[in-house]
Design an enzyme around this catalytic site. Structure first.
Site, short mmCIF file in Angstrom:
data_model
loop_
_atom_site.label_atom_id
_atom_site.label_comp_id
_atom_site.label_asym_id
_atom_site.label_seq_id
_atom_site.Cartn_x
_atom_site.Cartn_y
_atom_site.Cartn_z
N GLU A 57 23.76 50.54 56.72
CA GLU A 57 23.47 50.78 55.53
C GLU A 57 22.16 51.70 55.10
O GLU A 57 22.14 52.34 54.21
CB GLU A 57 23.19 49.39 55.25
N CYS A 211 40.55 52.25 44.50
CA CYS A 211 39.58 52.21 42.87
C CYS A 211 38.20 53.67 43.32
O CYS A 211 37.23 53.62 42.72
CB CYS A 211 38.82 50.94 42.76
N CYS A 218 46.50 52.27 41.21
CA CYS A 218 45.71 50.83 39.70
C CYS A 218 47.86 50.21 40.58
O CYS A 218 47.34 48.53 41.30
CB CYS A 218 45.79 51.16 38.91
N CYS A 221 47.27 48.40 43.43
CA CYS A 221 45.72 47.75 43.80
C CYS A 221 46.06 46.12 43.89
O CYS A 221 46.86 45.59 42.93
CB CYS A 221 44.45 48.26 42.92
N CYS A 227 42.37 42.97 36.17
CA CYS A 227 41.85 44.27 36.04
C CYS A 227 42.22 44.79 34.91
O CYS A 227 43.58 44.79 33.92
CB CYS A 227 42.20 45.42 36.56
FE1 SF4 Z 1 40.79 49.83 40.12
FE2 SF4 Z 1 41.49 47.65 38.52
FE3 SF4 Z 1 43.03 49.82 39.23
FE4 SF4 Z 1 42.31 48.37 41.22
S1 SF4 Z 1 43.96 48.22 38.91
S2 SF4 Z 1 41.94 50.41 41.08
S3 SF4 Z 1 40.37 47.63 39.96
S4 SF4 Z 1 40.95 50.32 38.63
#
Ligand code: SF4
Length: 358
Positions: A57, A211, A218, A221, A227
């Site tokens: 880290e 993201c 998206c 995702c 989101c």
């Molecule tokens: Fe990012 Fe939201 Fe798109 Fe997922 S849906 S990649 S969290 S902006």
């Protein structure tokens, strides 16, 4: 969207919490399922050793993951335990850190290892306040060690998870410093009691792989339907960019004083860039330099400074007494000295095979 599941700030306080409106249970479930099948294969993954988690880290702060891989393996081969690191000389720690930059991290890592050994019998503290008491261990690092190694329900916020959370919640205010506080609160509400380490790493991986800063994916995702940014088409406007500090351009001269096969080097002092590392003495850019030859130019960037450094060589017949913080070393020894990045590049200009070990 709704608040679900018991989380920090849940209950009556939830309506006033920045996490209000998030389906916490769904975020956790989807993110952990995605992480189980898509997580990155990294050398420090799978370990619950606080020492290894801590080293990884600290290295990952301000350094790309791909670059950290090789350094992590090399560093932990040489120092496999906190006791081994604590027993090392600082010069060797800095030498192994060379190339990662931000040497303050290495010095603090070393200092904290000594505290763990001297004050905690070689065992890491098992609480967040205990971890925060170690030199250089801030909120993020303590949260990472606590959640990943100790299974404590502690949040973490770094560049990737911050971006994910900001987009997930439609947080369209500038981030950084105090601006991160709402993100920390949401992160605390999201992190589950079970598998907090996997959840935190999932947030970071999602930010790194899906993201992404530009063109987030998206459509694929796992958080897509939860989101705010994706649902409102605002992913490209979040996070709100902060004004970049303009670069400060400066010039300087490095003077390599050479006596036969030896050169004069100088250790950077407290408060200077690259404290504790070796470099060649600098002279003001306007200084007159009789009897010298020009070796070349090295340019480098440090913080927001862009520095152009003219490199001069002065050959002397007699090795004078070194000044404070200075010493004579043979060209062959330069390769094993912990040097600043520009110092290493200046050494390469000297044209000796041993000095080109970068
Ligand atoms: Fe990012 Fe939201 Fe798109 Fe997922 S849906 S990649 S969290 S902006």
């Amino acid at each position: 969207m709704r608040v679900a599941g018991k989380s920090a700030g849940a209950g009556r306080a939830a309506s006033r919490s920045p996490a209000a409106g998030i389906d916490v249970a769904a975020v956790r479930r989807r993110l952990l399922a995605w992480y189980a099948r898509a997580k990155r294969d990294l050398p420090w993954r799978g370990t619950r050793d606080p020492y290894l988690v801590w080293v990884s880290e600290v290295m990952l702060q301000q350094t790309q993951v791909e670059r950290v891989r090789e350094f992590f393996l090399r560093f932990t081969r040489r120092f496999p335990t906190v006791a081994a690191l604590a027993a090392a000389r600082e010069a060797e720690v800095l030498r192994l850190w060379e190339g990662l930059g931000y040497y303050r991290r290495a010095r603090q890592l070393h200092a904290a290892a000594r505290v763990v050994v001297a004050d905690h019998g070689g065992e890491f503290p098992r609480t967040l306040p205990g971890l925060r008491g170690l030199p250089g261990v801030g909120r993020y690092t303590a949260g990472a060690i606590a959640s990943i190694a100790l299974d404590l329900r502690a949040p973490i916020v770094e560049a990737n998870s911050r971006r994910v959370i900001a987009r997930l919640t439609g947080h369209d205010r500038p981030l950084g410093g105090a601006g991160d506080e709402p993100i920390w609160e949401i992160a605390a509400a999201l992190v589950p009691r079970a598998s907090p380490g996997a959840f935190n790493q999932a947030l970071m991986d999602l930010g790194a792989m899906v993201c992404t800063p530009d063109r987030p994916l998206c459509g694929t995702c796992p958080l897509g339907s939860l989101c705010v940014a994706a649902l409102t088409g605002g992913a490209d406007r979040i996070p709100v960019p902060t004004a970049a500090r303009p670069p400060l351009r400066t010039r300087e001269r490095a003077v390599v004083t050479r006596h036969g096969n030896r050169v004069l080097v100088e250790q950077r002092g407290p408060g200077q860039w690259w404290e504790g590392l070796w470099d060649f003495p600098r002279a003001p850019a306007a200084a007159k330099s009789a009897g010298v030859r020009r070796l070349g130019v090295v340019t480098y960037t440090v913080t927001h400074h862009k520095v152009t450094c003219s490199v001069l060589e002065r050959r002397v017949r007699r090795a004078t007494k070194p000044g404070p913080g200075q010493r004579w070393v043979t060209l062959g020894r330069l390769g094993s000295l912990a040097m600043t990045a520009p110092g290493r590049r200046i050494a390469a200009l000297l044209g000796e095979p041993d000095s080109r070990r970068i």
